[in-house]
Design a protein around this motif. Structure first.
Motif, PDB file in Angstrom:
ATOM      1  N   GLU A 245      -2.344  -3.337  -1.150  1.00  8.68           N
ATOM      2  CA  GLU A 245      -2.568  -2.854   0.211  1.00  8.68           C
ATOM      3  C   GLU A 245      -1.273  -2.285   0.757  1.00  8.68           C
ATOM      4  N   LEU A 246      -1.352  -1.065   1.304  1.00 11.69           N
ATOM      5  CA  LEU A 246      -0.183  -0.422   1.887  1.00 11.69           C
ATOM      6  C   LEU A 246      -0.563   0.199   3.226  1.00 11.69           C
ATOM      7  N   SER A 247       0.400   0.221   4.142  1.00 10.66           N
ATOM      8  CA  SER A 247       0.187   0.781   5.478  1.00 10.66           C
ATOM      9  C   SER A 247       1.138   1.942   5.711  1.00 10.66           C
ATOM     10  N   ARG A 248       0.682   2.901   6.526  1.00 12.99           N
ATOM     11  CA  ARG A 248       1.530   4.013   6.939  1.00 12.99           C
ATOM     12  C   ARG A 248       1.274   4.267   8.420  1.00 12.99           C
ATOM     13  N   SER A 249       2.336   4.485   9.171  1.00  8.30           N
ATOM     14  CA  SER A 249       2.208   4.687  10.616  1.00  8.30           C
ATOM     15  C   SER A 249       2.773   6.042  11.018  1.00  8.30           C
ATOM     16  N   ARG A 250       2.184   6.595  12.067  1.00  5.74           N
ATOM     17  CA  ARG A 250       2.712   7.797  12.702  1.00  5.74           C
ATOM     18  C   ARG A 250       3.205   7.419  14.097  1.00  5.74           C
ATOM     19  N   GLY A 251       4.417   7.810  14.415  1.00  2.94           N
ATOM     20  CA  GLY A 251       4.935   7.543  15.746  1.00  2.94           C
ATOM     21  C   GLY A 251       4.225   8.383  16.786  1.00  2.94           C
ATOM     22  N   GLY A 252       4.346   7.971  18.028  1.00  2.00           N
ATOM     23  CA  GLY A 252       3.662   8.685  19.094  1.00  2.00           C
ATOM     24  C   GLY A 252       4.561   8.988  20.265  1.00  2.00           C
ATOM     25  N   LEU A 269      11.438  -4.217   8.083  1.00  2.00           N
ATOM     26  CA  LEU A 269      10.937  -4.234   6.705  1.00  2.00           C
ATOM     27  C   LEU A 269      12.103  -4.344   5.728  1.00  2.00           C
ATOM     28  N   GLN A 270      13.115  -3.545   5.920  1.00  2.00           N
ATOM     29  CA  GLN A 270      14.264  -3.578   5.021  1.00  2.00           C
ATOM     30  C   GLN A 270      14.983  -4.923   5.089  1.00  2.00           C
ATOM     31  N   VAL A 333       4.629 -10.934  -6.907  1.00  2.00           N
ATOM     32  CA  VAL A 333       4.520  -9.631  -6.255  1.00  2.00           C
ATOM     33  C   VAL A 333       4.047  -9.843  -4.823  1.00  2.00           C
ATOM     34  N   PHE A 334       4.746  -9.209  -3.883  1.00  2.00           N
ATOM     35  CA  PHE A 334       4.441  -9.385  -2.467  1.00  2.00           C
ATOM     36  C   PHE A 334       4.221  -8.054  -1.771  1.00  2.00           C
ATOM     37  N   VAL A 335       3.376  -8.078  -0.769  1.00  2.00           N
ATOM     38  CA  VAL A 335       3.326  -7.014   0.224  1.00  2.00           C
ATOM     39  C   VAL A 335       4.049  -7.543   1.459  1.00  2.00           C
ATOM     40  N   VAL A 336       5.091  -6.841   1.856  1.00  2.00           N
ATOM     41  CA  VAL A 336       5.821  -7.170   3.080  1.00  2.00           C
ATOM     42  C   VAL A 336       5.401  -6.145   4.126  1.00  2.00           C
ATOM     43  N   GLU A 337       4.987  -6.592   5.328  1.00  2.00           N
ATOM     44  CA  GLU A 337       4.359  -5.666   6.282  1.00  2.00           C
ATOM     45  C   GLU A 337       4.612  -6.067   7.737  1.00  2.00           C
ATOM     46  N   HIS A 350       4.809  -1.025   8.979  1.00  2.00           N
ATOM     47  CA  HIS A 350       5.324  -0.439   7.744  1.00  2.00           C
ATOM     48  C   HIS A 350       5.196  -1.476   6.634  1.00  2.00           C
ATOM     49  N   SER A 351       5.085  -1.025   5.392  1.00  2.00           N
ATOM     50  CA  SER A 351       4.846  -1.967   4.299  1.00  2.00           C
ATOM     51  C   SER A 351       5.577  -1.557   3.034  1.00  2.00           C
ATOM     52  N   ALA A 352       5.801  -2.553   2.185  1.00  2.00           N
ATOM     53  CA  ALA A 352       6.393  -2.327   0.867  1.00  2.00           C
ATOM     54  C   ALA A 352       5.775  -3.295  -0.123  1.00  2.00           C
TER      55      ALA A 352
END
Length: 370
Positions: A245-252, A269-270, A333-337, A350-352
């Motif tokens: 599972e991955l997420s992507r965001s658009r700023g507004g 996230l980092q 293995v992890f999803v960090v979000e 945001h995710s990695a």
């Protein structure tokens, strides 16, 4: 779904499971969670159980699954026998195996472990009174799940394929935002991309535009995502049973708060990913993400955990939560979000996808496709 990929030669997860049973106070283990059965055998049919005893393991299913069960036995790296029940509720195959192989050979009477998180009260009562009356039933928690948390090369390769499919769907969905589509139209495009790539949905896609993006698990609606609005997209693909599972965001545009949160979330996230290494407490990853967000004044708007492990299930142990007592291990293995959500305005997540390596970590993919 396809079966679990063939494990490396010589790797027998049932043998690994058996070697640790005594530490859980059991001589044998009855596995009824279908995901755990699949992990151990490659078999993913319904109405089945796996009985792991000191010297043998038995996959018990009904006639509908007989051909598939024998096929998985031939291809699996695990060693087990197949037994066929006349009907799903027939106790005799399991009862006779426990009676002959466990209660008569172990003293006193044999300790049969049950998966406490999966067995209902009704099942437990039935097992105790009519199925396995001669055995001492022992509740166990997370026995197979602990094995599942550490991935082999085949599992890692399959998770990476799921990540690529998720990213392909995110690419198309994000590009579609330029046309000011409805959330439902974007969600349908995601589903189409997954299907065209031969993947399945691990969970429905999240498409949240404008003020809806402040809801982490928003269900897509007929609302249009206007130009300049924030948007959060989330894709969870399954390939050969393994998830990503991955997420992507658009700023507004809008308030100063709305404009600044994407950068804060990316920095969080980092900060969280930087703490991933073997031997690190899982809660330190959450602390890395949460500490940075709190320092920027948005602690109350980070309303979920920093992440979790993934594999055959979208949410696996260990979880990257503030109260987790888990210690990270190599090949998990992890999803960090991390995310920030401003009710009535919008949000950003945001995710990695991160692998714990022997000496640290490796980022396998990010939702932003850096």
């Amino acid at each position: 779904m396809a079966a679990r990929q063939q494990a490396p030669e010589g790797h027998d997860p049932i043998a690994a499971l058996r070697s640790g049973l005594d530490a859980h106070g059991a001589d044998g283990l009855l596995i009824t969670n279908p995901v755990n059965i699949r992990y151990l055998t490659g078999f993913n049919g319904h109405t089945s159980a796996l009985l792991v005893l000191p010297d043998h393991a038995y996959l018990v299913t009904d006639g509908i699954n007989e051909e598939q069960a024998h096929e998985r036995k031939r291809s699996s790296s695990s060693r087990f026998e197949v037994r066929i029940a006349e009907r799903p509720s027939d106790p005799e195959p399991l009862a006779s195996l426990v009676r002959e192989r466990l209660t008569r050979t172990q003293q006193p009477g044999g300790r049969l472990g049950l998966e406490a998180d999966h067995v209902t009260w009704a099942h437990q009562q039935r097992f105790a009174t009519s199925w396995f009356p001669g055995a001492a039933l022992v509740p166990t928690v997370g026995v197979v799940e602990r094995l599942r948390s550490v991935k082999d090369e085949s599992e890692l390769a399959t998770i990476l394929r799921a990540a690529e499919v998720s990213l392909a769907a995110l690419d198309e969905a994000y590009a579609l935002l330029a046309d000011e589509p409805t959330e439902l139209e974007v969600a349908q495009r995601i589903v189409t991309v997954l299907r065209d790539c031969g993947a399945e949905q691990a969970s429905p896609p999240i498409v949240a535009g404008g003020p809806n993006s402040s809801r982490p698990h928003h269900w897509p609606t007929g609302r249009r995502v206007a130009a300049g609005e924030p948007a959060v997209l989330d894709v969870a693909a399954t390939v050969d049973g393994y998830c990503c599972e991955l997420s992507r965001s658009r700023g507004g545009k809008g308030s100063q708060r709305l404009r600044e949160i994407p950068g804060i979330v990316e920095a969080a996230l980092q900060a969280g990913v930087a703490r991933i290494k073997p031997g690190a407490p899982a809660n330190e990853v959450d602390d890395g993400c949460r500490g940075l967000i709190e320092a920027r004044g948005y602690g109350p708007q980070f309303i979920h955990a920093a992440g979790r492990s993934i594999g055959l299930h979208l949410v696996e142990e260990p979880k990257l939560t503030a109260d987790s007592e888990a210690i990270l291990e190599a090949r998990q293995v992890f999803v960090v979000e991390p995310g920030i959500y401003l009710p009535g305005e919008g949000g950003s997540r945001h995710s990695a996808l991160v692998l714990v390596t022997e000496d640290g970590h490796r980022v396998l993919a990010t939702g932003e496709r850096r």
